[in-house]
Design a protein around this motif. Structure first.
Motif, PDB file in Angstrom:
ATOM      1  N   MET A  65      51.128  36.565  65.321  1.00 41.44           N
ATOM      2  CA  MET A  65      52.552  36.750  64.902  1.00 41.44           C
ATOM      3  C   MET A  65      53.092  37.460  65.875  1.00 41.44           C
ATOM      4  SD  MET A  65      53.696  38.192  61.326  1.00 41.44           S
ATOM      5  CE  MET A  65      55.572  38.000  60.562  1.00 41.44           C
ATOM      6  N   ILE A  66      54.532  37.232  66.241  1.00 47.02           N
ATOM      7  CA  ILE A  66      55.388  37.842  67.158  1.00 47.02           C
ATOM      8  C   ILE A  66      56.148  38.993  66.625  1.00 47.02           C
ATOM      9  CG2 ILE A  66      57.180  37.706  69.033  1.00 47.02           C
ATOM     10  CD1 ILE A  66      56.106  34.965  69.672  1.00 47.02           C
ATOM     11  N   THR A  67      55.918  40.375  66.573  1.00 46.00           N
ATOM     12  CA  THR A  67      56.679  41.221  65.912  1.00 46.00           C
ATOM     13  C   THR A  67      57.820  41.743  66.862  1.00 46.00           C
ATOM     14  OG1 THR A  67      55.351  43.136  66.804  1.00 46.00           O
ATOM     15  CG2 THR A  67      54.665  41.864  64.691  1.00 46.00           C
ATOM     16  N   GLN A  68      58.658  42.437  66.119  1.00 47.17           N
ATOM     17  CA  GLN A  68      60.062  43.041  67.035  1.00 47.17           C
ATOM     18  C   GLN A  68      59.418  44.123  67.858  1.00 47.17           C
ATOM     19  OE1 GLN A  68      63.115  41.884  66.919  1.00 47.17           O
ATOM     20  NE2 GLN A  68      63.365  43.084  68.508  1.00 47.17           N
TER      21      GLN A  68
ATOM     22  N   TYR B  81      56.392  43.987  69.405  1.00 50.54           N
ATOM     23  CA  TYR B  81      55.922  43.278  70.518  1.00 50.54           C
ATOM     24  C   TYR B  81      57.154  42.820  71.537  1.00 50.54           C
ATOM     25  CZ  TYR B  81      54.006  39.484  73.305  1.00 50.54           C
ATOM     26  OH  TYR B  81      53.770  38.724  74.371  1.00 50.54           O
ATOM     27  N   LEU B  82      57.929  42.429  70.874  1.00 55.13           N
ATOM     28  CA  LEU B  82      59.336  41.894  71.754  1.00 55.13           C
ATOM     29  C   LEU B  82      59.980  42.973  72.573  1.00 55.13           C
ATOM     30  CD1 LEU B  82      60.777  39.047  69.307  1.00 55.13           C
ATOM     31  CD2 LEU B  82      59.567  38.580  71.480  1.00 55.13           C
TER      32      LEU B  82
ATOM     33  N   THR C 114      60.138  43.372  76.624  1.00 56.14           N
ATOM     34  CA  THR C 114      61.250  43.436  77.144  1.00 56.14           C
ATOM     35  C   THR C 114      61.529  44.638  78.158  1.00 56.14           C
ATOM     36  OG1 THR C 114      62.549  42.429  75.347  1.00 56.14           O
ATOM     37  CG2 THR C 114      63.810  43.770  76.694  1.00 56.14           C
ATOM     38  N   TYR C 115      60.813  45.668  77.665  1.00 59.46           N
ATOM     39  CA  TYR C 115      60.749  47.122  78.357  1.00 59.46           C
ATOM     40  C   TYR C 115      59.813  46.854  79.775  1.00 59.46           C
ATOM     41  CZ  TYR C 115      59.718  51.930  79.393  1.00 59.46           C
ATOM     42  OH  TYR C 115      59.470  52.936  80.165  1.00 59.46           O
TER      43      TYR C 115
END
Length: 59
Positions: free
Chosen positions: A1-4, A6-7, A11-12
């Motif tokens: 599951m992709i979590t916020q 992780y995103l 992105t960082y």
């Protein structure tokens, strides 16, 4: 599951890699130069990525 989280971390990392490339080679070069350098930087950071993906477009 992709979590916020992780995103946010991904992105960082991607932004950090982009900034590092710009710090090292500077401005004013052709896009393909930055493309190749960013591929190398992302690989060194052990980030999986795809490049030059085909995107279907209806025009």
């Amino acid at each position: 599951m992709i979590t916020q989280k992780y995103l946010d971390e991904l992105t960082y990392e991607v932004l950090g890699a982009s900034i590092e490339v710009h710090k090292i080679i500077g401005k004013g070069l052709l896009e393909n130069v930055y493309h190749e350098c960013l591929k190398e930087e992302l690989s060194q950071r052990k980030l999986n990525f795809f490049t030059e993906m085909r995107v279907p477009i209806i025009y």
